[in-house]
Enzyme design. Structure first.
Site, mmCIF file in Angstrom:
data_model
loop_
_atom_site.group_PDB
_atom_site.id
_atom_site.type_symbol
_atom_site.label_atom_id
_atom_site.label_comp_id
_atom_site.label_asym_id
_atom_site.label_seq_id
_atom_site.Cartn_x
_atom_site.Cartn_y
_atom_site.Cartn_z
ATOM 1 C CG ASP A 1 -0.185 -0.013 2.544
ATOM 2 O OD1 ASP A 1 0.776 -0.805 2.652
ATOM 3 O OD2 ASP A 1 -0.522 0.766 3.461
ATOM 4 C CG ASP B 1 6.977 4.360 2.264
ATOM 5 O OD1 ASP B 1 6.956 3.199 2.677
ATOM 6 O OD2 ASP B 1 6.308 5.286 2.779
ATOM 7 C CD GLU C 1 3.958 0.969 7.023
ATOM 8 O OE1 GLU C 1 4.641 1.360 7.981
ATOM 9 O OE2 GLU C 1 3.550 1.751 6.136
ATOM 10 C CD GLU C 2 2.535 4.359 4.257
ATOM 11 O OE1 GLU C 2 2.551 4.997 5.322
ATOM 12 O OE2 GLU C 2 3.527 4.247 3.525
ATOM 13 C CG ASP D 1 9.082 -4.200 7.891
ATOM 14 O OD1 ASP D 1 8.849 -4.120 6.656
ATOM 15 O OD2 ASP D 1 8.245 -3.847 8.756
ATOM 16 C CG HIS E 1 4.741 9.395 3.539
ATOM 17 N ND1 HIS E 1 4.141 9.262 4.760
ATOM 18 C CD2 HIS E 1 5.066 8.144 3.154
ATOM 19 C CE1 HIS E 1 4.116 7.991 5.115
ATOM 20 N NE2 HIS E 1 4.680 7.296 4.147
#
Ligand SMILES: CCCCCCCC/C=C\CCCCCCCC(=O)N[C@@H](Cc1c[nH]c2ccccc12)C(=O)O
Ligand code: ZN
Ligand code: ZN
Length: 479
Positions: A101, A132, A166-167, A193, A439
């Site tokens: 995601d 990301d 995850e977000e 991770d 982001h």
């Protein structure tokens, strides 16, 4: 005579049989100890995606999806769990994590290429998620694809977990993947991770790049603050209303940052490992943090990315109030997101917020929160850490590897019951100006770095096949 001949034939056959066995044994040893190399140009799968609509993963990774060694499960409707069988059941498996995601992106914010195009411009692939965390999703699958294509059979089994949320904290993806593994009694040697990265030119004063491996991550608190006052006509306002009361509380919070704690968490180890790469006098200061903490903290706190290592950070992220220009606001609420330094607890942070605001009219509610996460091992005997370090140094001998703390939170915290050793690291190079793209706008990944990411996982998977680490010859790290 006949008996004599019979014995000669038996002897001959035994000799031939033994020779054949020997040849087979040698062949077996050669095949088992073969390390696959990846020298050819990787012919980027990322770039192939440009201007395409939907390409299913089994077309891009045919071996991953058809190999008898790989089991693929969809978990929580959209997340993926791959189980790759190893030949030696004695070896504890490990796990690679990434997430599929992304946060939203809008071209009008100033993107040089549409954020979901994966368009290549001057050697960079542009798109939301390229650093990301699609680079790791694709890098891991591509590495496994290449390994299977070359006939590789892992000795140590491993899992790949690709979360889909995850977000938004991983409650459906990572949480359910971890549940599946736990119900199967799985224990993991280590987990790798997303997280920190190879910092190149990011740490002021450091000579050369540094690969920071997150051996812990900061804690977190999301706090809702609210104030309520009387509803009414704006022509007859009281001295203060809910907006002003809450705004003043927030100003007090922003003007009183949490205490400087630099040097009291894993960041002390980070700078001890990096010290020899700084010039004098920084080198001396980094090696004697007990003495220079106060001075270094004051310098570091000026930069937001460095400040994150100095203290618990405070960010007011949402503020809502008011319904109409001429109506007094009866209610105002704000959300504050804090990232907790390991030398502080969630409770201590909440107490400090309360005393800083020091206004009983402001209601304080904890929405979500947890302390910083346990520190994974990073000594000479630490299997996961040393495998990651060796893989990195084989590829990039110029890099200094150091343990650090991940300043954001990751899916890996949902796997804490499965292993003691969780590492948060992306084999991604970050240069000045690039952390802001995470982001942000114009998120991008260089074609060269993507190839290195594939190679990193390709090598790491093979390195992880080792049964035990060779005895270490180095003593303490250099200072
Ligand atoms: C001294 C060295 C200076 C180095 C500068 C650092 C540059 C920054 C480099 C890397 C950025 C680190 C990003 C780490 C990844 C964190 C993943 C993430 O962003 N997660 C989100 C969402 C999230 C996931 N789980 C939770 C739980 C609770 C709240 C949020 C989340 C996040 O942390 O917000
Ligand atoms: Zn991420
Ligand atoms: Zn993210």
């Amino acid at each position: 005579m006949l008996v004599h001949n019979k014995w000669r034939i038996i002897r001959l056959l035994t000799l031939v049989g033994l020779s054949l066995l020997l040849v087979l044994l040698i062949l077996f040893i050669v095949v088992m100890s073969r390390t696959f190399t990846l020298k050819e140009n990787l012919g980027l799968q990322f770039a192939q995606w440009e201007n395409t609509t939907i390409i299913s993963a089994d077309i891009i990774f045919p071996n991953v999806f058809s190999s008898s060694l790989v089991k693929h499960e969809v978990v929580g409707n959209y997340s993926h769990l791959f189980t790759v069988l190893g030949t030696d059941p004695e070896l504890v498996p490990y796990m690679l994590l990434a997430h599929i995601d992304v946060v939203p992106a809008n071209e009008v914010d100033g993107w040089e290429a549409p954020p979901f195009s994966a368009k290549e411009l001057n050697g960079f692939i542009y798109g939301r998620g390229t650093i990301d965390n699609k680079q790791c999703v694709m890098g891991i699958l591509q590495a496994v694809e290449y390994l299977l294509e070359r006939g590789y059979v892992p000795r140590r089994g491993f899992y790949i977990g690709l979360g889909h949320d995850e977000e938004v904290y991983g409650y459906n993806g990572a949480v359910n993947i971890a549940k599946v593994l736990k119900s199967g009694g799985v224990k993991l040697q280590y987990i790798l991770d997303e997280g920190l990265a190879v910092m190149d030119g990011i740490i002021t004063g450091l000579n050369g790049p540094a690969a920071l491996i997150g051996v812990s991550e900061k804690g977190q608190a999301t706090v809702k603050l609210s104030a309520s006052t009387r509803l009414g006509h704006s022509s007859m306002p009281p001295k203060e209303n809910s907006i002003g009361i809450l705004a003043a509380a927030i100003t007090r919070l922003e003007e009183s940052p949490m205490p400087r704690l630099f040097g009291y968490g894993p960041e002390q180890s980070t700078f001890e490992h990096l010290a020899h790469k700084f010039q004098f006098p920084l080198r001396f200061m980094m090696s004697n943090l007990w003495l220079f903490n106060p001075l270094l903290s004051r310098v570091m706190e000026r930069r937001p990315d460095m400040n994150a290592f100095v203290r618990t950070t405070t960010a007011v992220t949402m503020f809502n109030s008011g319904v109409k220009v001429n109506v007094l606001p009866s209610h105002a609420e704000a959300f504050v997101n804090l990232r907790i330094h390991p030398a502080q607890t969630l409770q201590e942070v909440l107490d400090l917020i309360k005393s800083t605001i020091s206004d009983n009219r402001v209601k304080l509610e904890l929405v979500d929160g947890f302390d910083s996460l346990p520190i994974s091992s990073y000594d000479e005997q630490s299997f996961g850490y040393q495998i990651i370090k060796k893989t990195l140094l084989d590829m990039f001998p110029q890099v200094t590897v150091a343990p650090s703390i991940c300043i954001g939170n990751t899916d890996s915290r949902h796997y804490m019951d499965l292993t003691q050793d969780i590492y948060r690291f992306n084999p991604t190079w970050l240069r000045p100006g690039e952390p802001e793209r995470i982001h942000g706008i114009n998120e991008r990944m260089s074609v060269q770095n993507y190839e290195e990411i594939v190679l990193f996982y390709f090598q790491l998977i093979q390195e992880s096949d080792i049964r035990i680490l060779p005895p270490s010859h180095t003593g303490q790290h250099e200072l």
